[in-house]
Design a protein around this motif. Structure first.
Motif, PDB file in Angstrom:
ATOM      1  N   SER A  68       0.848  -1.185   0.000  1.00 49.59           N
ATOM      2  CA  SER A  68       0.000   0.000   0.000  1.00 49.59           C
ATOM      3  C   SER A  68       0.883   1.235   0.000  1.00 49.59           C
ATOM      4  N   THR A  69       0.413   2.275  -0.659  1.00 49.90           N
ATOM      5  CA  THR A  69       1.138   3.536  -0.697  1.00 49.90           C
ATOM      6  C   THR A  69       0.600   4.415   0.422  1.00 49.90           C
ATOM      7  N   VAL A  70       1.509   4.856   1.283  1.00 45.04           N
ATOM      8  CA  VAL A  70       1.133   5.639   2.457  1.00 45.04           C
ATOM      9  C   VAL A  70       1.734   7.032   2.322  1.00 45.04           C
ATOM     10  N   PRO A  71       0.908   8.070   2.429  1.00 39.92           N
ATOM     11  CA  PRO A  71       1.457   9.432   2.345  1.00 39.92           C
ATOM     12  C   PRO A  71       2.271   9.754   3.597  1.00 39.92           C
ATOM     13  N   LEU A  72       3.362  10.479   3.399  1.00 36.32           N
ATOM     14  CA  LEU A  72       4.157  10.941   4.537  1.00 36.32           C
ATOM     15  C   LEU A  72       3.511  12.201   5.083  1.00 36.32           C
TER      16      LEU A  72
END
Length: 102
Positions: A68-72
């Motif tokens: 999954s792509t997680v925003p910083l």
């Protein structure tokens, strides 16, 4: 997304493990495929938090790898130790690092 990271999770026979940031999808696929083709072998990973895990994989082991792509978020990223933040002690010398202060 420019300010994001990919988080990898591996689920082995129904139990999920969040993996460390250096685990790669391609490496996990290769290890899993190699173990299944050999009729048994180990899948070695590092869990988030640093625990090293080793799973014995056979042709009947159920493994799901998800990414999954997680925003910083700026508030949770590393910060400059000389910047004052509410609730964080700042009465330490310049040579000290933050975990020296209790």
């Amino acid at each position: 997304m420019g300010n994001s990271i990919e988080r990898v999770t591996v689920t082995v026979d129904g139990t999920s493990f969040a993996l460390g940031p250096l685990e790669s999808l391609d490496d996990l696929r290769e290890q899993t495929l190699r173990a299944a083709r050999a009729a048994g072998g180990f899948l070695n990973v590092t869990a988030d938090g640093g625990h090293r895990l080793s799973f014995f994989v056979t042709t009947t082991t159920s493994i799901v790898i998800s990414v999954s792509t997680v925003p910083l978020i700026a508030q949770t990223a590393d910060v400059d130790p000389h910047v004052w933040l509410p609730g964080i002690a700042t009465d330490y010398d310049e040579d000290d690092i933050r975990f020296d202060t209790i």
